[in-house]
Design an enzyme around this catalytic site. Structure first.
Site, PDB file in Angstrom:
ATOM      1  CE1 TYR A 152      -3.635   2.560   0.557  1.00  0.00           C
ATOM      2  CE2 TYR A 152      -2.410   3.271   2.483  1.00  0.00           C
ATOM      3  CZ  TYR A 152      -3.436   3.473   1.568  1.00  0.00           C
ATOM      4  OH  TYR A 152      -4.242   4.581   1.685  1.00  0.00           O
ATOM      5  CG  ASP A 247       5.918   3.757   0.696  1.00  0.00           C
ATOM      6  OD1 ASP A 247       6.219   4.455   1.684  1.00  0.00           O
ATOM      7  OD2 ASP A 247       4.745   3.590   0.300  1.00  0.00           O
ATOM      8  CE  LYS A 279       1.142   4.960   8.244  1.00  0.00           C
ATOM      9  NZ  LYS A 279       1.203   4.342   6.942  1.00  0.00           N
TER      10      LYS A 279
HETATM   11  C1  PLP Z   1       0.550   4.759   5.633  1.00  0.00           C
HETATM   12  C2  PLP Z   1       1.287   4.499   4.369  1.00  0.00           C
HETATM   13  C3  PLP Z   1       1.170   5.346   3.249  1.00  0.00           C
HETATM   14  C4  PLP Z   1       0.168   6.455   3.182  1.00  0.00           C
HETATM   15  O1  PLP Z   1       0.399   7.460   4.110  1.00  0.00           O
HETATM   16  P1  PLP Z   1      -0.815   8.468   4.471  1.00  0.00           P
HETATM   17  O2  PLP Z   1      -0.171   9.453   5.398  1.00  0.00           O
HETATM   18  O3  PLP Z   1      -1.881   7.639   5.113  1.00  0.00           O
HETATM   19  O4  PLP Z   1      -1.274   9.084   3.205  1.00  0.00           O
HETATM   20  C5  PLP Z   1       1.999   5.108   2.167  1.00  0.00           C
HETATM   21  N1  PLP Z   1       2.870   4.077   2.164  1.00  0.00           N
HETATM   22  C6  PLP Z   1       2.993   3.238   3.212  1.00  0.00           C
HETATM   23  C7  PLP Z   1       3.982   2.140   3.162  1.00  0.00           C
HETATM   24  C8  PLP Z   1       2.188   3.410   4.339  1.00  0.00           C
HETATM   25  O5  PLP Z   1       2.291   2.539   5.353  1.00  0.00           O
END
Ligand code: PLP
Length: 444
Positions: A152, A247, A279
């Protein structure tokens, strides 16, 4: 409601808030997983949080294993982060000009992750991956992307895609409102599958701008890369002139001081080209980033031709919260996270084993999750092949006993350095009953 509810715990204040919310907010929530659809029942509306504890509108206390989905690595309302936020807020909320806090946050990130020479700050992980993808397309002049099923990257149109009918065919949209044209340049491949990647590059290599991958997937549950998998991504992308986007929105500064890269990298012939963060680096405020080598980042406006912007990007209060959080992430914090993750995952494993519930625990640093099935999970198809009914019963038993897990079997459990012996003991004590509830529901 699905099936019998062996957990008749009522939450009247949360239920009243949910009813109010549903009138004015779709589904009553501002992000779908919060609605408890996977586990059923009433989502708890939180009133406050401190250290490892959440307090809901009914005045109940929960040991928190969600951690706001990752950011709260130091625990809630950490005094040093509160002080940094108060100081920043007193100096003004947003200037619409550059300011020092964003420079300090960028310096902290760059100092931690070797291959990242520059970052651009944004407000969400979604923005970070969206911008990194645009930059990769701008740098290479190519249109196509590769992503992996079960990874994701936020709700970016091009990344809300699932596999087409053949391995190396372009994807179909995963959501209404995403046109085929937005998903149609995305190839979705099975994770940990090097031959599938080689086949995709053999067929489409000249059109592929980038491969984007979770540094260590945590959004299908924790599914670490097989030894050599990320190195293979690096080698294949480099050989075809495509970029590798790692990511680290979830893993960054959580798996260790330099994220997953710090644990596993570099990947000869080199590091990933672009990284995304979020995060933890926002400390619970909306802050995220993407970065890489200075020569790549120079392609961004105002120096280069790739446009990217944000009214609140580098917000001084969010930057102060993120900086205080990262500075608080000391070696002792990472040691404590490892201890807490070890104790909680071991207690869950022992309880599930004693109750005869098939399960598999997978860990990546202090991130871990439990799949309600036997055998290793290496990709999304395997992650999906688990007993979500058993998880649902397990979840609700824990919730009734004051332990708040992520409300889905496909999520990472997040601990904090504020999880002291009392909080860990509270979680451990709740495990046997939860495991028995899971056993009773198994296969249902
Ligand atoms: C949480 C997450 C996102 C998206 O971040 P948001 O701040 O919710 O838009 C993208 N990539 C990874 C791996 C994530 O865990």
């Amino acid at each position: 409601m699905m099936g019998p509810m062996p957990y008749p715990m009522e939450a009247p204040a949360s239920q009243r808030l949910l009813d109010r919310a549903r009138a004015v907010i779709p589904g009553g929530v501002n992000s779908p997983v919060r609605a408890f659809r996977a586990v059923t029942g009433t989502p708890r509306f939180m009133a406050s949080a401190r250290g490892p504890w959440l307090f809901d509108a009914d005045g109940r206390r929960y040991a928190d294993l969600v951690g706001s989905w990752g950011p709260m690595i130091l625990g809630h309302a950490h005094p040093e982060v509160v002080a940094a936020v108060e100081n920043a807020a007193r100096a003004g909320f947003s200037f619409g000009t550059p300011s020092e806090n964003e420079v300090a946050l960028a310096e902290e990130i760059v100092s931690r992750v070797g291959p990242v020479e520059q970052v651009r700050l944004v407000s969400s992980g979604t923005e970070a991956t969206m911008s990194a993808v645009r930059l990769a397309r701008g740098i290479t002049g190519r249109p196509a992307l590769v992503k992996f099923a079960g990874c994701y990257h936020g709700h970016v149109d091009a990344l809300l895609a699932h596999a087409g009918s053949g391995v190396a065919t372009f994807a179909l949209p995963d959501s209404a409102g995403v046109p085929a044209s937005a998903a149609g340049e995305t190839l979705v491949l099975p994770y940990n599958d090097v031959p599938a990647l080689e086949a995709a590059f053999a067929e489409h290599g000249e059109r592929i701008a980038a491969v984007i991958t979770e540094a260590c997937p945590g959004n299908m549950g924790v599914v670490p890369p097989a030894p050599g998998f990320t190195a293979a991504l690096r080698a294949i992308t480099a050989a075809h002139g495509a970029l590798l986007i790692s990511d680290e929105v979830m893993t960054g500064f959580r798996c260790g001081p330099a994220g997953w890269y710090g644990l596993e990298g570099p990947y000869p012939p080199g590091a990933p080209d672009l990284f995304t963060f979020g995060k933890v680096m926002g400390g619970g405020f909306p802050a995220a980033a993407f970065g890489g080598k200075a020569e790549h980042m120079a392609m961004l406006a105002p120096d280069g031709p790739v446009y990217q912007a944000g009214t609140l990007s580098g917000n001084p209060v969010a930057s102060a919260a993120g900086l205080a959080t990262l500075r608080g992430c000391t070696p002792e914090v990472y040691e404590r996270l490892a201890v807490v993750a070890g104790q909680i995952s071991a207690a869950a494993g022992e309880a599930l084993t004693a109750a005869g519930v098939p399960h598999r625990i997978q860990r990546a640093g202090s991130m871990f999750s439990i799949f309600f099935r036997d055998g290793a999970v290496t990709c999304y198809d395997e992650a999906r092949d688990q007993d979500t009914g058993a998880f649902r019963a397990f979840f609700h038993s824990l919730l009734a006993d004051g332990v708040h897990l992520p409300p889905s079997a496909f999520e990472t459990w997040f601990v904090s350095a504020a999880h002291d012996d009392e909080a860990v003991g509270h979680v451990v004590a709740a495990m046997p009953a939860a495991a028995r509830a899971a056993a009773a529901a198994a296969g249902a």
